[in-house]
Design an enzyme around this catalytic site. Structure first.
Site, PDB file in Angstrom:
ATOM      1  N   GLU A  45       0.884  -1.167   0.000  1.00 34.80           N
ATOM      2  CA  GLU A  45       0.000   0.000   0.000  1.00 34.80           C
ATOM      3  C   GLU A  45       0.924   1.220   0.000  1.00 34.80           C
ATOM      4  O   GLU A  45       1.819   1.309   0.845  1.00 34.80           O
ATOM      5  CB  GLU A  45      -0.844  -0.038   1.271  1.00 34.80           C
ATOM      6  N   ARG A 272       4.687 -12.864   9.808  1.00 36.67           N
ATOM      7  CA  ARG A 272       5.362 -11.586   9.588  1.00 36.67           C
ATOM      8  C   ARG A 272       6.748 -11.635  10.205  1.00 36.67           C
ATOM      9  O   ARG A 272       6.962 -12.346  11.183  1.00 36.67           O
ATOM     10  CB  ARG A 272       4.622 -10.459  10.326  1.00 36.67           C
ATOM     11  N   LYS A 282       3.945   0.270   9.964  1.00 33.23           N
ATOM     12  CA  LYS A 282       4.105   1.561   9.310  1.00 33.23           C
ATOM     13  C   LYS A 282       3.549   2.692  10.167  1.00 33.23           C
ATOM     14  O   LYS A 282       4.092   3.789  10.184  1.00 33.23           O
ATOM     15  CB  LYS A 282       3.382   1.544   7.957  1.00 33.23           C
TER      16      LYS A 282
HETATM   17  P1  ATP Z   1       2.367  -2.518   8.213  1.00 33.41           P
HETATM   18  O1  ATP Z   1       1.609  -3.366   9.172  1.00 33.41           O
HETATM   19  O2  ATP Z   1       3.822  -2.423   8.497  1.00 33.41           O
HETATM   20  O3  ATP Z   1       1.757  -1.187   8.001  1.00 33.41           O
HETATM   21  P2  ATP Z   1       1.152  -3.590   5.881  1.00 33.41           P
HETATM   22  O4  ATP Z   1       0.894  -5.041   5.865  1.00 33.41           O
HETATM   23  O5  ATP Z   1       0.010  -2.705   6.083  1.00 33.41           O
HETATM   24  O6  ATP Z   1       2.354  -3.303   6.858  1.00 33.41           O
HETATM   25  P3  ATP Z   1       1.496  -3.371   3.085  1.00 33.41           P
HETATM   26  O7  ATP Z   1       2.020  -2.235   2.308  1.00 33.41           O
HETATM   27  O8  ATP Z   1       0.073  -3.698   2.968  1.00 33.41           O
HETATM   28  O9  ATP Z   1       1.886  -3.111   4.584  1.00 33.41           O
HETATM   29  O10 ATP Z   1       2.384  -4.660   2.838  1.00 33.41           O
HETATM   30  C1  ATP Z   1       2.694  -5.179   1.580  1.00 33.41           C
HETATM   31  C2  ATP Z   1       3.015  -6.624   1.697  1.00 33.41           C
HETATM   32  O11 ATP Z   1       4.096  -6.815   2.602  1.00 33.41           O
HETATM   33  C3  ATP Z   1       1.854  -7.414   2.255  1.00 33.41           C
HETATM   34  O12 ATP Z   1       1.708  -8.584   1.495  1.00 33.41           O
HETATM   35  C4  ATP Z   1       2.259  -7.719   3.659  1.00 33.41           C
HETATM   36  O13 ATP Z   1       1.701  -8.925   4.087  1.00 33.41           O
HETATM   37  C5  ATP Z   1       3.776  -7.771   3.569  1.00 33.41           C
HETATM   38  N1  ATP Z   1       4.358  -7.407   4.853  1.00 33.41           N
HETATM   39  C6  ATP Z   1       4.162  -6.288   5.558  1.00 33.41           C
HETATM   40  N2  ATP Z   1       4.818  -6.314   6.727  1.00 33.41           N
HETATM   41  C7  ATP Z   1       5.466  -7.508   6.766  1.00 33.41           C
HETATM   42  C8  ATP Z   1       6.320  -8.146   7.706  1.00 33.41           C
HETATM   43  N3  ATP Z   1       6.642  -7.553   8.854  1.00 33.41           N
HETATM   44  N4  ATP Z   1       6.798  -9.363   7.406  1.00 33.41           N
HETATM   45  C9  ATP Z   1       6.492  -9.957   6.238  1.00 33.41           C
HETATM   46  N5  ATP Z   1       5.698  -9.417   5.306  1.00 33.41           N
HETATM   47  C10 ATP Z   1       5.180  -8.210   5.556  1.00 33.41           C
HETATM   48 MG    MG Z   2      -1.651  -3.632   4.485  1.00 37.35          MG
END
Ligand code: ATP
Ligand code: MG
Length: 576
Positions: A45, A272, A282
């Site tokens: 995102e 994760r 984030k």
């Molecule tokens: P955050 O919780 O840090 O805001 P998010 O999941 O909202 O992260 P996205 O931009 O939606 O962030 O993430 C893009 C991809 O990266 C998704 O498929 C998500 O599952 C993966 N991802 C995000 N954080 C992690 C993590 N800590 N470990 C592994 N994969 C991750």
């Molecule tokens: Mg997300």
């Protein structure tokens, strides 16, 4: 065409973990599921900078695609929430994926590319009687949703006719409603034990411009509706996501089954990445930046890829780290030491050794001619002869490390002390004759003598030996530099655990700035992002933001040895 990592990728395919996801894919290939295709995607995102957790997902998705003939991996921006997204993030994410060594080739997509089709899918659901416009307020929808123990209640608008729903949805799209006034909901089951299945919202009114589609839309599809359909549109075969989406999988499958899409990707969840002494969400990283706890997204203490790059971490090391931690279904916290070991192993064979004195102490060699300068040939690497060597100037006045001198040395201190002798790396044996202090009793300089018979640091003819070798720089030739020593950003292994305020456990000493360090003259022309091993000190990188030819700034990437293990042990002792 093949989604592949660029030639900067060093890990061999055989070293790649054979994790449970790779096993599922291998099985699918055996049974010729998906006609032998492997198509994955990385779906960020664009509402923040990528962090090392994202790197885990990038390495997995792009990695898997690159391991299979004809494998493909899409970079898809999940841009369904225009109020939080920004083009700045889009550009940084693209740069980070490239920096990590991966390439999406012609497979760059945005969920917003599919807004038209998603809208058609929504209308199709309405026509099937599987979606309805709900006029409850946000609050009321929450109240109707029920809890984990109690079922939800049907919305009074649930039985609107198809015609009515089509008309209202058209009016939503035409901009007749304020934000939150009407929503489109899937008609599934308000009594489902899975709350995600209780008539989830699939479209909402948001009267905001979108960074891609401008003012074309004032209704935007929700994540759960968008994600599965985007996967299906792209022909993704394996949709790899983190564990929190496990409970969303029934909705993912319901949507694709109900709309009978051409392809039906398989969603597979993995744990994760979380690192001890670090935060990863984030939202929290954003807070650190917004409230100036760090200097920006690229602060070298941040777990963001821009931060790590600035700190001096290499993409190879980060990829090795992702390999090394593997892919599982168990949420665990990884030790910082694991990441740091990957950095050390990557830097060790390819980083030039140089001499830099972080905290200088002046040394005057009384028996060395005042205006003489000698040059010592010093190889850049003890094992890699092809890295060459440089000439290090030596003269009467030197700087050594303050830590390398003690007036009253304990037994096992083999460095300099009054009357003691040490080897100056590459140069001569040196003996401390006296200590000069100012009127406050602070040491100003050491008066020393050298042994001309130890040229090049060799043992003297009388067979005398010394135990300590220390580094130095010649005062007249030294370049003054700023050196930033980084430590963990937090004092607690799990900052913010249990809803506590993570900003309360920031480490006040996470950066120490030395402004008067002295580095050898070969570093005068060091370019931004160049990496070095400062002998006996650690790995350092020229800061890519603040360093200039006139004022060199170095970031410490990592120390030479693992200081984390000790910290961990200390914590455990405290607990017991
Ligand atoms: P955050 O919780 O840090 O805001 P998010 O999941 O909202 O992260 P996205 O931009 O939606 O962030 O993430 C893009 C991809 O990266 C998704 O498929 C998500 O599952 C993966 N991802 C995000 N954080 C992690 C993590 N800590 N470990 C592994 N994969 C991750
Ligand atoms: Mg997300």
């Amino acid at each position: 065409m093949k989604a592949q990592s660029t030639n900067t990728t060093t890990h061999s395919e055989s070293s790649v973990q054979n994790n449970f996801i790779r096993q599922i894919i291998a099985e699918d290939l055996k049974t010729n599921k998906n006609e032998g295709q492997v198509v994955t995607r990385f779906p960020p995102e664009p509402n923040g900078y990528l962090h090392i957790g994202h790197a885990k997902s990038i390495c997995l998705n792009f990695g898997i695609a690159s391991e299979h003939k004809g494998g493909q991996c899409y970079l898809r921006f999940d841009d369904t929430n225009p109020s939080k997204e920004d083009i700045e993030y889009v550009e940084s994410i693209k740069a980070d994926v490239h920096w990590l060594g991966y390439d999406w080739e012609n497979r760059l997509r945005h969920s917003s590319d599919y807004f038209e089709r998603l809208h058609e899918y929504a209308i199709a659901l309405i026509k099937m009687g599987k979606a309805y416009v709900c006029s409850l307020t946000t609050e009321q929808i929450k109240e109707h949703r029920g809890t984990l123990r109690e079922p939800g209640k049907n919305s009074p608008y649930r039985e609107r006719t198809i015609e009515e729903n089509l008309e209202l949805f058209a009016r939503m799209k035409a901009g007749e409603f304020a934000d939150g006034e009407q929503v489109l909901r899937a008609k599934i089951d308000m009594a489902s034990p899975n709350i995600n299945m209780r008539d989830p919202i699939i479209y909402r009114v948001k009267n905001v411009a979108h960074h891609k589609t401008g003012n074309k839309w004032c209704i935007y599809p929700m994540y759960d509706f968008t994600h599965c359909l985007s996967d299906a549109i792209e022909g993704i075969t394996h949709s790899l996501c983190t564990l929190e989406f496990e409970d969303h999988r029934p909705l993912y499958d319901w949507t694709l089954n109900t709309l009978n899409t051409q392809s039906h990707p398989q969603q597979i969840e993995f744990a994760r990445l979380s690192l001890k002494y670090m935060v990863m969400s984030k939202r929290k990283l954003y807070e650190l930046v917004e409230n100036n706890h760090v200097s920006g997204w690229d602060d070298p203490r941040m777990p963001t890829l821009v931060g790590m790059r600035r700190r001096g971490y290499t993409p190879e090391a980060i990829r090795d780290f992702c390999d090394c931690i593997g892919i599982t279904k168990n949420d665990t916290q990884i030790e910082m030491g694991v990441l740091e070991n990957c950095i050390r192993s990557d830097l060790d064979p390819k980083t030039a050794r140089v001499m830099a004195v972080l905290n200088p102490l002046r040394v005057v060699i009384e028996n060395y001619p005042e205006d003489q300068v000698e040059y010592f040939d010093a190889p850049y690497h003890p094992k890699e002869a092809n890295m060459g060597s440089r000439q290090v100037p030596f003269s009467q006045v030197l700087y050594i490390e303050q830590d390398d001198f003690l007036e009253e040395p304990p037994k096992k201190f083999f460095r300099l002390a009054p009357g003691r002798e040490v080897r100056l790396r590459y140069a001569y044996f040196l003996t401390c004759q006296s200590v000069v202090k100012d009127d406050k009793g602070e040491i100003v300089e050491l008066r020393c003598t050298y042994d001309p018979e130890t040229r090049g640091g060799s043992n003297p003819p009388d067979g005398r030996k010394v135990k300590g070798t220390i580094h130095w720089v010649s005062e007249a030739h030294a370049v003054t530099a700023e050196i930033r020593l980084y430590d963990r950003l937090f004092n607690q292994p799990n900052p913010g655990a249990g809803g506590t305020d993570f900003t309360k456990v920031l480490n006040p000493n996470s950066v120490e700035i030395l402004t008067n360090s002295k580095v050898e003259p070969s570093l005068a022309n060091a370019q931004a992002s160049n990496r070095y091993q400062f002998e006996r000190q650690g790995y350092f990188c020229v800061d890519n933001v603040d360093s200039s030819e006139k004022a060199l700034v170095f970031n410490r990437i990592v120390t030479l040895r693992d200081s984390w293990a000790k910290i961990e042990k200390g914590n455990m002792n405290k607990k017991s």
